[in-house]
Design a protein around this motif. Structure first.
Motif, short mmCIF file in Angstrom:
data_model
loop_
_atom_site.label_atom_id
_atom_site.label_comp_id
_atom_site.label_asym_id
_atom_site.label_seq_id
_atom_site.Cartn_x
_atom_site.Cartn_y
_atom_site.Cartn_z
N ILE A 83 -31.84 -78.20 -23.40
CA ILE A 83 -32.60 -77.22 -22.61
C ILE A 83 -33.91 -77.81 -22.11
N ILE A 84 -34.63 -78.51 -22.99
CA ILE A 84 -35.92 -79.10 -22.61
C ILE A 84 -35.72 -80.20 -21.57
N ARG A 85 -34.70 -81.02 -21.74
CA ARG A 85 -34.45 -82.07 -20.76
C ARG A 85 -34.08 -81.47 -19.40
N TRP A 86 -33.33 -80.37 -19.43
CA TRP A 86 -32.98 -79.67 -18.20
C TRP A 86 -34.26 -79.19 -17.49
N GLN A 87 -35.17 -78.61 -18.24
CA GLN A 87 -36.42 -78.11 -17.67
C GLN A 87 -37.27 -79.25 -17.11
N LYS A 88 -37.35 -80.34 -17.85
CA LYS A 88 -38.20 -81.46 -17.43
C LYS A 88 -37.62 -82.22 -16.24
N SER A 89 -36.30 -82.39 -16.24
CA SER A 89 -35.68 -83.17 -15.16
C SER A 89 -35.50 -82.36 -13.89
N LEU A 136 -25.83 -76.70 -38.69
CA LEU A 136 -26.41 -75.71 -37.78
C LEU A 136 -27.75 -76.20 -37.24
N ILE A 137 -28.56 -76.82 -38.09
CA ILE A 137 -29.84 -77.39 -37.65
C ILE A 137 -29.59 -78.48 -36.61
N GLY A 138 -28.59 -79.31 -36.88
CA GLY A 138 -28.26 -80.36 -35.92
C GLY A 138 -27.86 -79.79 -34.57
N PHE A 139 -26.99 -78.78 -34.59
CA PHE A 139 -26.52 -78.19 -33.33
C PHE A 139 -27.64 -77.47 -32.60
N THR A 140 -28.49 -76.74 -33.34
CA THR A 140 -29.60 -76.02 -32.73
C THR A 140 -30.59 -77.00 -32.09
N SER A 141 -30.90 -78.07 -32.80
CA SER A 141 -31.80 -79.09 -32.26
C SER A 141 -31.20 -79.75 -31.03
N HIS A 142 -29.90 -80.00 -31.09
CA HIS A 142 -29.17 -80.59 -29.96
C HIS A 142 -29.27 -79.68 -28.74
N THR A 143 -29.09 -78.38 -28.97
CA THR A 143 -29.18 -77.40 -27.88
C THR A 143 -30.58 -77.37 -27.28
N LEU A 144 -31.59 -77.35 -28.12
CA LEU A 144 -32.97 -77.33 -27.64
C LEU A 144 -33.31 -78.60 -26.87
N TYR A 145 -32.78 -79.73 -27.33
CA TYR A 145 -33.02 -80.99 -26.62
C TYR A 145 -32.47 -80.91 -25.20
N MET A 188 -41.98 -84.16 -28.14
CA MET A 188 -41.27 -82.97 -28.64
C MET A 188 -39.77 -83.10 -28.42
N ASN A 189 -39.38 -83.56 -27.21
CA ASN A 189 -37.96 -83.65 -26.91
C ASN A 189 -37.26 -84.70 -27.77
N SER A 190 -37.92 -85.86 -27.96
CA SER A 190 -37.33 -86.89 -28.81
C SER A 190 -37.22 -86.41 -30.25
N THR A 191 -38.14 -85.54 -30.66
CA THR A 191 -38.08 -84.98 -32.01
C THR A 191 -36.81 -84.17 -32.20
N PHE A 192 -36.46 -83.35 -31.21
CA PHE A 192 -35.24 -82.55 -31.30
C PHE A 192 -34.00 -83.45 -31.30
N PHE A 193 -34.04 -84.53 -30.52
CA PHE A 193 -32.92 -85.48 -30.51
C PHE A 193 -32.74 -86.08 -31.89
N ASN A 194 -33.83 -86.52 -32.49
CA ASN A 194 -33.77 -87.13 -33.82
C ASN A 194 -33.32 -86.12 -34.88
N LEU A 195 -33.79 -84.87 -34.75
CA LEU A 195 -33.36 -83.83 -35.69
C LEU A 195 -31.87 -83.57 -35.56
N ALA A 196 -31.37 -83.58 -34.33
CA ALA A 196 -29.94 -83.37 -34.12
C ALA A 196 -29.14 -84.49 -34.77
N LEU A 197 -29.55 -85.72 -34.53
CA LEU A 197 -28.85 -86.87 -35.11
C LEU A 197 -28.87 -86.80 -36.64
#
Length: 261
Positions: free
Chosen positions: A51-57, A40-49, A1-10
């Motif tokens: 947040i999720i990495r913060w939660q996981k780490s 906006l999709i890129g920035f939103t996905s970047h933000t979610l990535y 899921m997290n890598s998906t948001f990274f790829n969406l941001a890119l």
């Protein structure tokens, strides 16, 4: 899921830059609106990535070169969205989108593993210190682009356009400087708590101070000596090259207390 948001941001940033470029050629509103949505999709996905990495780490995700770069690129986009209307930054949408895409693409080649925090990093100062610097670097990057455009295109543009680029570069440095100062001072306070000294002349500390002094000189000359135009733009470029060296060069060329970054 997290890598998906990274790829969406890119992908979002890259496609936004491409469609903004197409819009400049064909002058169709559809392309501009679609590009804005992609950005906006890129920035939103970047933000979610982030947040999720913060939660996981379990820690603020700005430790190590990979996390620091990803977070800094997010901060650039955040500054753009915050100041877009007030500072009329629309003309920066293509370089912003493409730089964010290239930066994330480079980040994807770095070590992405989550490592345990060193004792010195287990502090609430981490969030304040790093966030302050990243926000300042985001604004300084946009200022650097504006000054570069001034130097490259001002002879070919009208005086009003050149003045606007020069003024915008100055305003962005004004916005960045308090955050740059906060990053430097909180770093000193954190160093006292972690290592027992406010200042150790560590390479990263030294170049961070050098960067601060260059931008302090820039503002001083603008305010007291009425430095504008080419001289001001060149000094701004020197300041940002110092930012880049502080962020990248120090980590690879020197060993010190900040070598884990």
């Amino acid at each position: 899921m997290n890598s998906t948001f990274f790829n969406l941001a890119l992908a979002g940033y890259l496609l936004a830059g491409i469609f903004y470029f197409i819009q400049n050629i064909f002058r169709k509103k559809f392309f501009a609106k679609f590009a804005a949505l992609l950005l906006l999709i890129g920035f939103t996905s970047h933000t979610l990535y982030i947040i999720i990495r913060w939660q996981k780490s379990g820690h603020f995700p700005a430790v190590g070169m990979y996390e620091a770069l990803v977070f800094s690129l997010w901060a650039v986009a955040l500054v753009y969205f915050i100041l877009k209307k007030a500072y009329q930054l629309e003309f920066l949408k293509i370089p912003l989108s493409l730089l964010a895409a290239i930066g994330l693409a480079y980040a994807s080649t770095l070590d992405q593993s989550v490592k345990p925090l060193l004792p010195a990093l287990k502090s609430n100062w981490l969030v304040i210190h790093v966030s302050s610097y990243c926000l300042s670097y985001g604004a300084l990057l946009l200022s650097f682009i504006s000054s570069s455009m001034y130097l490259l295109f001002s002879p070919k543009k009208s005086a009003s356009t050149a003045d606007r680029l020069d003024s915008l570069s100055y305003k962005l440095v004004l916005f960045a400087f308090p955050f740059l100062t906060l990053g430097l001072t909180t770093g000193a306070v954190w160093a006292k708590k972690a290592w027992g000294n406010y200042w150790s002349w560590d390479p990263k500390e030294t170049f961070a101070l050098t960067t601060w002094l260059i931008y302090a000189l820039y503002l001083h000359l603008r305010l007291t000596k009425n430095w504008q135009g080419r001289k001001s733009a060149l000094l701004n470029l020197i300041g940002f090259f110092c930012v880049l060296f502080t962020f990248f060069g120090v980590n690879y060329l020197f060993k010190g207390l900040h070598s884990y970054l």
